[in-house]
Write a protein that holds these residues in place. Structure first.
Motif, short mmCIF file in Angstrom:
data_model
loop_
_atom_site.label_atom_id
_atom_site.label_comp_id
_atom_site.label_asym_id
_atom_site.label_seq_id
_atom_site.Cartn_x
_atom_site.Cartn_y
_atom_site.Cartn_z
N GLU A 63 0.78 -1.29 0.02
CA GLU A 63 0.15 -0.37 0.17
C GLU A 63 0.80 1.23 -0.29
O GLU A 63 0.41 2.41 -0.84
CB GLU A 63 -1.45 0.04 1.25
N HIS B 259 -0.86 6.99 -1.10
CA HIS B 259 -0.81 5.53 -1.22
C HIS B 259 -1.92 5.13 -1.36
O HIS B 259 -2.96 5.18 -1.09
CB HIS B 259 -0.52 4.17 -0.15
N GLY B 260 -2.08 4.71 -2.36
CA GLY B 260 -3.21 3.52 -3.13
C GLY B 260 -4.57 4.74 -3.44
O GLY B 260 -5.19 4.54 -3.48
N GLY C 246 -6.29 -2.81 -5.80
CA GLY C 246 -6.64 -2.63 -5.04
C GLY C 246 -8.45 -3.09 -4.47
O GLY C 246 -8.34 -4.48 -4.51
N PRO D 82 -2.18 -3.59 5.46
CA PRO D 82 -0.70 -3.18 5.18
C PRO D 82 -0.03 -2.78 6.25
O PRO D 82 -0.90 -3.04 7.48
CB PRO D 82 -1.90 -1.78 4.33
N ARG E 278 -10.89 1.25 4.33
CA ARG E 278 -10.51 2.37 4.23
C ARG E 278 -10.91 2.27 3.23
O ARG E 278 -11.42 1.17 2.37
CB ARG E 278 -8.82 1.70 3.69
#
Length: 528
Positions: free
Chosen positions: A418, A458-459, A467, A514, A524
Motif C-alpha cells: 500500500e 498510497h493507493g 485495489g 497493510p 479504507r
C-alpha cells in the motif's frame, strides 16, 4: 485441473512458473502474522535455546576483549593504549560506511555485521596475538636467531594465522546465517567488517608501542615513530587487512551462488580465496625484505591494483544485483504481485531513494512519514531478496525450502505494498524508467493538465489493478474488465490465460491489512 471453488477463495495470484516447471501450484492466502513462519534448515545446531546461543557468543567475545585489553596495556602502558585507541578508531567509520554503502541494494542485518566486527576485533585478534607470539618465540629458540624468527613469523606465520582466524567469522555466517548470505556482495561486506575490526585492534597495539618508543627516545612531531606508523597504517594502507580478507569473502560469495550439485566448487572456491588472502598478506608483510624501496614497490605495483580490481568486482556484483531485479521481477509483475513499473524502479538506486522520500512526504505527519519510508525500504529489500532467490533457483543454487522462502517474501511484499507500490511507480515515472508509461491514463484524467502525475498518497490515484474490491485492471482500455494488462475481453485473474476464471487476482478479494495499519481493508477508501 484445479477446483474452481478453490480458485474463488484465493486472495493471491499464482506464483510465476520457473523454467516451465511449476514451483508451487497456486499460492493461497498468506499466513497470519506469527503463524506459518519460514524456518530454514539449521546446519549443525548445537544449542537449542536462541537466547542461550546469543548470550554465549556475547560472553565469549567479551572475555576475549578483556584479555586483549590486558595484553595490550601490558605492552603499551596506559598512555600508549589511550593514544593507540584514539588514533586506531579514525578509519573505522569510513571503512564501515564504505562497506555498508556497497550493501545498500540488499542490506544485511546489522547483527551479522556487528558480530563480524566483534569477531575480528576480539576473537581473531586474540588468536593472532597468542599464536604469533608463541610461534615467533619457538622459532627463535629453535634457530637461535631472533632476527630471522621475526621475519619468518611476519611473512609465514602471521598471514596463515590471521587470515584463518578472520575467515572463521565468514564461515560461521555462511553456515548459520545462510539465508542472509546470498552472493558475492554479502561475502565482501562480511569479510570487510571482520577485517576492519581486526585492523582496529592491531592498530591499537602498533600505535601504542610506537608511542611508548617515542617516549623512551624523546621523539616528537613528524619525525616520531608514532607519526610514521600512523601514516603507513592509517593514511596509506587502511584497506590492507580488508583487502586480504575480502578475497576470502569473494570465495564464499561465489560458492553461495554456485549450483548445489557442484560440491567440489563450493568447497574449493572458499579455500582458494583464503589461499590468495594468505599470499597477498605474506607479500605485504615481507615487502621490506625486497630492499629500501620494496615496500613502495609492492604498494604501487600489487596493493593498489589489487584494491582497484576488488573494488571494481564488488561494484560490478552490486550492479548485477540491480540488473537481476529488472530481469526476474517482471514475472511477478505479470502475475499481479507488482505493478509494471516496479521492476524498473527497483533496479535503480535513484528511483528507490526517491520512492522512500515520496512515501515520507505523502504522509500527514513526521511519525507516519518515517513509518512509510521504512515500509518502502523493507519492501525494496524483500523484492531484492526475491529476485536473488529466483536467480539462484535458475542456477540450481537453492535448496528444497525455495517454495517456502518465496511464499514468505511475497507475503512481506503484500503487507507493505500500500505504501511501496504507488511510491515506486511514481518514482519510475519521475526518473523515466521503462514501464512508467503504464501509469499514464491519457493526457488529462488522472494526470495534471500537462500530463504530469499528481503526487498522491498510497493507493489513492493510480489504477494499479490490485485495489480493494473490483477495480479496473492496470493498463487496460476503457471499459476493460478487471485484470492485469490483459487483451480485450480478458477476464479477471493475474497471470492466468485468457478466459481464466475470476477470483485469482488481488482485486477479487481484499488483501490482509497493510504494513503498519490496524484497520481492516473494508475500513479504507478504495482507490479511485
Amino acid at each position: 485441473m484445479s477446483d474452481p471453488s478453490v480458485q474463488h477463495q484465493q486472495a493471491r495470484p499464482a506464483v510465476p512458473v520457473l523454467h516451465e516447471q511449476r514451483v508451487d501450484e497456486v499460492l493461497g492466502a498468506a499466513p497470519e502474522r506469527g503463524r506459518g513462519r519460514y524456518r530454514p534448515h539449521r546446519v549443525g545446531m548445537v544449542w537449542r535455546s536462541k537466547v542461550f546461543r546469543v548470550g554465549a557468543v556475547i560472553v565469549v567475545l567479551a572475555l576475549c576483549w578483556l584479555v586483549i585489553l590486558a595484553l595490550v596495556r601490558e605492552q603499551t602502558g596506559p598512555e600508549g593504549f589511550l593514544v593507540g585507541l584514539g588514533l586506531a578508531v579514525l578509519p573505522v567509520p569510513l571503512l564501515m560506511a564504505a562497506f555498508r554503502w556497497l550493501d545498500r541494494v540488499e542490506p544485511g542485518p546489522w547483527r551479522n555485521l556487528i558480530f563480524s566486527f566483534a569477531w575480528g576485533a576480539c576473537a581473531a585478534a586474540l588468536v593472532a596475538i597468542i599464536a604469533n607470539s608463541f610461534a615467533t618465540r619457538w622459532i627463535a629458540t629453535a634457530t637461535a636467531d631472533p632476527a630471522s624468527a621475526d621475519t619468518l613469523g611476519a611473512t609465514v606465520i602471521a598471514p596463515v594465522v590471521e587470515e584463518s582466524a578472520k575467515a572463521a567469522a565468514v564461515l560461521l555466517i555462511f553456515l548459520f546465517r545462510r539465508r542472509e548470505f546470498s552472493g558475492v556482495v554479502d561475502g565482501v561486506v562480511v569479510a570487510g567488517f571482520t577485517a576492519t575490526g581486526f585492523a582496529f585492534t592491531e592498530n591499537i597495539l602498533y600505535l601504542g608501542n610506537a608511542f611508548g618508543e617515542d617516549q623512551q627516545l624523546g621523539s616528537t612531531g613528524f619525525a616520531s615513530v608514532t607519526a610514521g606508523t600512523f601514516f603507513v597504517r592509517i593514511v596509506m594502507s587502511p584497506f590492507a587487512h580488508p583487502l586480504f580478507t575480502v578475497l576470502t569473502g569473494l570465495g564464499f560469495g561465489f560458492a553461495a551462488v554456485s549450483a548445489r550439485r557442484h560440491r567440489v566448487r563450493r568447497i574449493a572456491l572458499p579455500l582458494l580465496g583464503l589461499l590468495l588472502a594468505m599470499g597477498l598478506h605474506a607479500l605485504w608483510n615481507g615487502s621490506s625484505a625486497f630492499g629500501p624501496y620494496g615496500f613502495y614497490a609492492v604498494y604501487g605495483i600489487v596493493m593498489v591494483p589489487a584494491f582497484g580490481l576488488v573494488t571494481w568486482l564488488a561494484i560490478w556484483s552490486r550492479q548485477r544485483e540491480l540488473r537481476s531485479l529488472a530481469a526476474e521481477l517482471p514475472a511477478y509483475a505479470a502475475a499481479g504481485w507488482l505493478t509494471p513499473a516496479e521492476p524498473a524502479a527497483l533496479s535503480s538506486m535513484r528511483a528507490r531513494g526517491m520512492a522512500r522520500d515520496l512515501a515520507r512526504h505523502w504522509q500527514p505527519d513526521r511519525a507516519r512519514g518515517r513509518a512509510a519510508a521504512r515500509a518502502v525500504a523493507e519492501y525494496e529489500s524483500f523484492a531484492t531478496s526475491l529476485a536473488g532467490l529466483r536467480r539462484r533457483a535458475r542456477h540450481g543454487a537453492v535448496g528444497p525450502d525455495f517454495g517456502a522462502r518465496e511464499r514468505e517474501l511475497l507475503h512481506h511484499l503484500w503487507q507493505r505494498r500500500e505504501f511501496a507500490a504507488p511510491a515506486l511507480t511514481h518514482a519510475a515515472h519521475l526518473t523515466g524508467r521503462p514501464g512508467a508509461h503504464h501509469g499514464h491514463h491519457g493526457r488529462h484524467g488522472r494526470h495534471g493538465q500537462h500530463g504530469h502525475p499528481r503526487p498522491t498518497p498510497h493507493g489513492s490515484a493510480y489504477g494499479y489493478g490490485y485495489g480493494y474490491g473490483h477495480t479496473p485492471g492496470y493498463g487496460g482500455p476503457s471499459g476493460h474488465t478487471p485484470g492485469y494488462g490483459g487483451p480485450p475481453g480478458y477476464t479477471p485473474g493475474y497471470g492466468g490465460p485468457p478466459g481464466h476464471a475470476p477470483g485469482h487476482g488481488p482485486a477479487a478479494h481484499p488483501p490482509p491489512p497493510p504494513y503498519g495499519s490496524s484497520a481492516p481493508p473494508s475500513h479504507r477508501r478504495p482507490p479511485t
